[in-house]
Design an enzyme around this catalytic site. Sequence first.
Site, PDB file in Angstrom:
ATOM      1  N   HIS A 152     -36.675  19.519 -91.057  1.00  0.00           N
ATOM      2  CA  HIS A 152     -38.105  19.547 -90.336  1.00  0.00           C
ATOM      3  C   HIS A 152     -39.206  20.016 -91.100  1.00  0.00           C
ATOM      4  CE1 HIS A 152     -35.093  19.583 -87.011  1.00  0.00           C
ATOM      5  NE2 HIS A 152     -35.995  19.408 -86.059  1.00  0.00           N
ATOM      6  N   GLY A 172     -36.340  13.625 -90.637  1.00  0.00           N
ATOM      7  CA  GLY A 172     -35.237  13.401 -89.652  1.00  0.00           C
ATOM      8  C   GLY A 172     -35.869  13.783 -88.174  1.00  0.00           C
ATOM      9  N   HIS A 173     -36.905  14.142 -88.166  1.00  0.00           N
ATOM     10  CA  HIS A 173     -37.643  14.357 -86.806  1.00  0.00           C
ATOM     11  C   HIS A 173     -39.094  13.776 -86.772  1.00  0.00           C
ATOM     12  CE1 HIS A 173     -39.048  15.680 -83.056  1.00  0.00           C
ATOM     13  NE2 HIS A 173     -38.069  16.694 -82.762  1.00  0.00           N
ATOM     14  N   HIS A 175     -32.317  10.494 -79.858  1.00  0.00           N
ATOM     15  CA  HIS A 175     -33.082  11.696 -79.305  1.00  0.00           C
ATOM     16  C   HIS A 175     -34.536  11.325 -78.794  1.00  0.00           C
ATOM     17  CE1 HIS A 175     -35.182  15.665 -80.173  1.00  0.00           C
ATOM     18  NE2 HIS A 175     -33.910  16.081 -80.007  1.00  0.00           N
ATOM     19  N   GLU A 192     -29.369  15.439 -76.915  1.00  0.00           N
ATOM     20  CA  GLU A 192     -30.714  15.402 -76.434  1.00  0.00           C
ATOM     21  C   GLU A 192     -31.167  13.706 -76.399  1.00  0.00           C
ATOM     22  OE1 GLU A 192     -32.091  19.726 -77.506  1.00  0.00           O
ATOM     23  OE2 GLU A 192     -32.544  18.360 -78.831  1.00  0.00           O
ATOM     24  N   GLU A 249     -35.639  16.501 -71.366  1.00  0.00           N
ATOM     25  CA  GLU A 249     -36.477  17.667 -72.227  1.00  0.00           C
ATOM     26  C   GLU A 249     -37.759  17.615 -71.780  1.00  0.00           C
ATOM     27  OE1 GLU A 249     -35.458  18.039 -76.224  1.00  0.00           O
ATOM     28  OE2 GLU A 249     -37.114  19.257 -76.513  1.00  0.00           O
ATOM     29  N   CYS A 260     -40.183  18.399 -73.707  1.00  0.00           N
ATOM     30  CA  CYS A 260     -40.999  18.007 -74.950  1.00  0.00           C
ATOM     31  C   CYS A 260     -40.905  16.458 -74.769  1.00  0.00           C
ATOM     32  CB  CYS A 260     -40.457  18.473 -76.053  1.00  0.00           C
ATOM     33  SG  CYS A 260     -40.825  20.150 -76.347  1.00  0.00           S
ATOM     34  N   CYS A 274     -39.402  24.968 -78.595  1.00  0.00           N
ATOM     35  CA  CYS A 274     -40.281  23.720 -78.760  1.00  0.00           C
ATOM     36  C   CYS A 274     -41.268  23.662 -77.506  1.00  0.00           C
ATOM     37  CB  CYS A 274     -39.818  22.508 -79.241  1.00  0.00           C
ATOM     38  SG  CYS A 274     -38.398  22.187 -78.122  1.00  0.00           S
ATOM     39  N   CYS A 275     -40.433  23.921 -76.396  1.00  0.00           N
ATOM     40  CA  CYS A 275     -41.161  23.506 -75.153  1.00  0.00           C
ATOM     41  C   CYS A 275     -42.448  24.240 -74.735  1.00  0.00           C
ATOM     42  CB  CYS A 275     -40.176  23.259 -74.118  1.00  0.00           C
ATOM     43  SG  CYS A 275     -38.946  22.147 -74.292  1.00  0.00           S
TER      44      CYS A 275
END
Lengths: 643, 643
Positions: free
Chosen positions: A150, A201-202, A262, A314, A330, A332, A413-414
């Site tokens: 990340h 990766g994200h 995801h 997710e 989710e 996010c 994160c949310c």
Amino acid sequence: MTLTDTDRTVHVPVGPTVPSSGALRPLGLGEVRITGGFWADRQRVNAAATLPHIEHWLEREGWLGNFDAAAAGALTAENRRGREFADSEVYKFLEAAAWQLGREPDPQLEERFRDVVARVGAAQEADGYLNTNFGRPTQQPRWSDLEWGHELYCGGHLFQAAVARARTRPNADDGLLGVATRFADLICTVFGEDGIRSVCGHPEVETALVELGRVTGERRYIEQARLFVERRGTGVLRDIEWGRSYYQDDIPIRQATVLRGHAVRANYLSSGATDVAVETGDVELLEALGRQWANTVAHRTYITGGQGSHHQDEAFGDDFELPPDRAYSETCASIASVQFSWRLLLAQGDPRYADLIERTLYNVVATSPSADGRAFYYANTLHRRTPGEPADPETVSPRAEASLRAPWFEVSCCPPNVARTLASLDSYVATAGDDSLQLHQYAPARIATTLGNGERVELTVETEYPREGRVAVRILRDALQPWSLQFRVPSWATGATLSVPGEEAAPAAPGAVTVQRLFREGDEIVLELPVRPRFSAADPRVDAVRGSVAVERGPIVYALESVDLPDGWDDVADAVIDADDAPTDDNGRVTVRLGRRVEQETRWPYGPREDDGRLETAEVALVPYHEWAERGPSSMRIWIPTT
Amino acid sequence: MTLTDTDRTVHVPVGPTVPSSGALRPLGLGEVRITGGFWADRQRVNAAATLPHIEHWLEREGWLGNFDAAAAGALTAENRRGREFADSEVYKFLEAAAWQLGREPDPQLEERFRDVVARVGAAQEADGYLNTNFGRPTQQPRWSDLEWGHELYCGGHLFQAAVARARTRPNADDGLLGVATRFADLICTVFGEDGIRSVCGHPEVETALVELGRVTGERRYIEQARLFVERRGTGVLRDIEWGRSYYQDDIPIRQATVLRGHAVRANYLSSGATDVAVETGDVELLEALGRQWANTVAHRTYITGGQGSHHQDEAFGDDFELPPDRAYSETCASIASVQFSWRLLLAQGDPRYADLIERTLYNVVATSPSADGRAFYYANTLHRRTPGEPADPETVSPRAEASLRAPWFEVSCCPPNVARTLASLDSYVATAGDDSLQLHQYAPARIATTLGNGERVELTVETEYPREGRVAVRILRDALQPWSLQFRVPSWATGATLSVPGEEAAPAAPGAVTVQRLFREGDEIVLELPVRPRFSAADPRVDAVRGSVAVERGPIVYALESVDLPDGWDDVADAVIDADDAPTDDNGRVTVRLGRRVEQETRWPYGPREDDGRLETAEVALVPYHEWAERGPSSMRIWIPTT
């Protein structure tokens, strides 16, 4: 911030997304102001409660302290706190605070903002690198774990915070934009054409780099985003247990037909790819993204607008794999979905993008935070079978379970994502064209802007929507030339009407309705939307809710919550509904007549078909889904089986 | 093995489970021999293909080599191969080989068995400890990770291998029983009343310790199992993301009402707790386990007998949370469920336990291995929406996905678990009482035993079941005194009949039917079971399959597989069925008339109710679920929506 064009001043909108071209120009915080109603209430709570709450937890959990330790040269793999992406929550807090400061000055918040920026900046290394989790003695080397590290993701959130600050306080001397551009410059060197030929990766850095390029005029950032978008899908990341589709490295973006893997990653990536397509004039890519959006909405989206069917990864499921009781949905992912839809709306102008934004905002984004703004859902299930345990307000929740709104999560994160969205929500309300203004979301608001042709427009929106269906626009200024005002008519709003001064109300079909005229001060244009409760069924291929209906009223999805059941009816599992028996509506309070199955014995549950047996019935109130679980633990379902 | 009682010889059954008391006495491998049919075919493939396949992969992946490296003092955290529980797969291979050798001598297999035992034994440490993953320099210390380390779990599988060997070759000089008892003695010291007051994160050692106690007469092992059973549920393990229910450390076993958490763990634990209850005469515990079984079967079990709805934590869901498309239904969970049901059957005698065993064997255990015995399902979904990719027969699969039968997995618990179950399957067919014999599973077989009262019984079972419903028992020996023969009548078998020589066939209601008489050589007793195809619906509280039916025929669940669809019907998602239109049956080949929805447009999938639109129809063959995915990638569903 103003840029001087050849012969007139063009305002750069103060919002998160400012494309250099597209069908519609966004109106920013200085041009649209939500003045009351549903969202203003939530913005107030966001500023008064959620922002301090987030800062408190960032401090308490040591995620802010990581930067101090880094600056002091004392940070190690052993004493660093939080997960690998903890830095990003600090940046999202900064972004939220920047938008909030852009909405209304607040010296205390300004001071806290500057303090956090200083602590972040002090941790930046000489070459511009900034991440508390990599590169120090005992830590993993920089860029050594692109799949899970990340680093670029965190960088992206840093850039978005800097963009928010640059747009809301262009002359601020806090140094945040410099911190961001120094790191972005390093990324462009390390991951450029001649650098590491891989991606994060994200996804997240793609959309952030484009916006940083837009705000600074630095084309190199947009080019780097383009490289990241083009590389993904060519198998540059490792295969993993859940498959490369988890991080969208299975198929090149322009070849994909639907979002997969995801759900947050998929939507951030699509947002960034849309930005790249717009800035590079890549029509093929933009059309591919539009098709992916359409297939995802038709086949992989919950009635709430939520996305993501799998807890395990997710992730999106297959087409029509939309179980309400294992919905991950989710928070996010819904925010990222709003970002993707918004970018397509600006690029293409189709009001169905705003339809999905509205649905998602009311039924997922508004569901996550508690009424007091100090607890959050991470996952937003559509069916809870057993009452959850209330979360301890003093404890970090290890679980992204749907059972509870929790004050903070190990993966948190949310909460800051909700905060930055609410703080910048004014910028999603309206757009403009050369001689037109489009209203996409209905809230009491004041709008003042200059159209592309130089025409000055000022108006207010008065409405009790979504409780009531009347949306009245009052023109505050005589027009010098005719311009057109466009209202979105939601897809459910069969029977809507629009009235203009001196004319009879005219039918307004779902889609959009436009009034073009030489508006005069005091003109009132009224859209009437039919916000009666209605039953909705799902496409028959959605196996999980076959033979069931949901109740909706306007954009609001309703739910049956066990606390509303009559005495003796303790479980929503036993409830059935007669779908020919219409709901009743008392100004937004919706009730339905439910039947309750007589208890069944404990036996093998499969065999010859039987009817429901004896039913007793009762009138039961439903609750707007976003309000559920505010009265203690409860079981809940949106989809109610029909008799 | 024979024990001399005061006045007659009592045979200790040669099987995995030999309680010292209970309603029924199991008949072991020396007393029951499956001689043909469905299961004999699979036992042949198991011996000829699966056992060598497993040994090959254990060697190839280095899981056997770990023991050699340990014996040579060369094993480290860095060079050890496989996951933390890799040792257990070696032990399950040994157990499977031991049962197979007990069924039929095979000098080559005997030699390989002894070789593996020698390699395992050489790795045992001086104090009896045996695990390749802990305790050496660079490795974690022994017992330092009870939550995830699987040390006691691996020990349990070692003990079960030793029990299998001791029962099938009581005088073997291979030393396996000594290896097991030395480790068990250490465990009793380390985890006894004055030792570590905790349990293993993965239950297994409990049932294994009881059986080791039964085979050795060492009461201490049973007492240790009792301690493990009593400790669990008192919060002795760490809380984790999925909650302590994951490893059943949330509620004391005797207070629980239903199985929950990880489905394999839950069923192994229940098996061990049943063993403890039987050996300690703990009626309260036994009754609690019976209630948990009944609630689990009524509320948390798939129509296949499979258990476990969650991929995320391989766990049971809430009551009625049984989505076919996200069924995890792990092969090992079904094997553990068979073990739990079998122990309750022996303890209490209720034929419904054998009903679930039959359903689970035919529809999960038989589904996992491919026809050639060299590929396996780990998860057994009831609905696959997209054709899977075929697995590479030369590659370890990282995924426990339902899409493919794979040769081997990173977590490869299922293949050797299937192998040990098939190799010992004869021992699940029949039981005896003082003057009675009970047939629980129907297969061509030869049975010869001595009842509790000394009466010698010999008979054959002739049947084409489950393809046909006729089960004929032929008596091979004149009785000296009357005894009773009991047949299980499955719960679906409404209309079954039983006929005895000289009498008209009499109705036999679901449950059990018994014939008591002075049997004569040549007597034929015939049970006729109605194995016509039938539609089954689910309890209306199973939301995920509302408005759908499954087709069953006898104990076999059928499935619709896309390879059987007519040209132009490429997706099982479009199929619907008229549940008033009965399936046709041609000796087990079942066909149904299906409708196919006309393609729908890509649009928001929720709104006013609509009918299915135009349908075209066709006759389509269904496939026994255990045979699916043998003809290439295919989509599949067990539950078919009704029109």
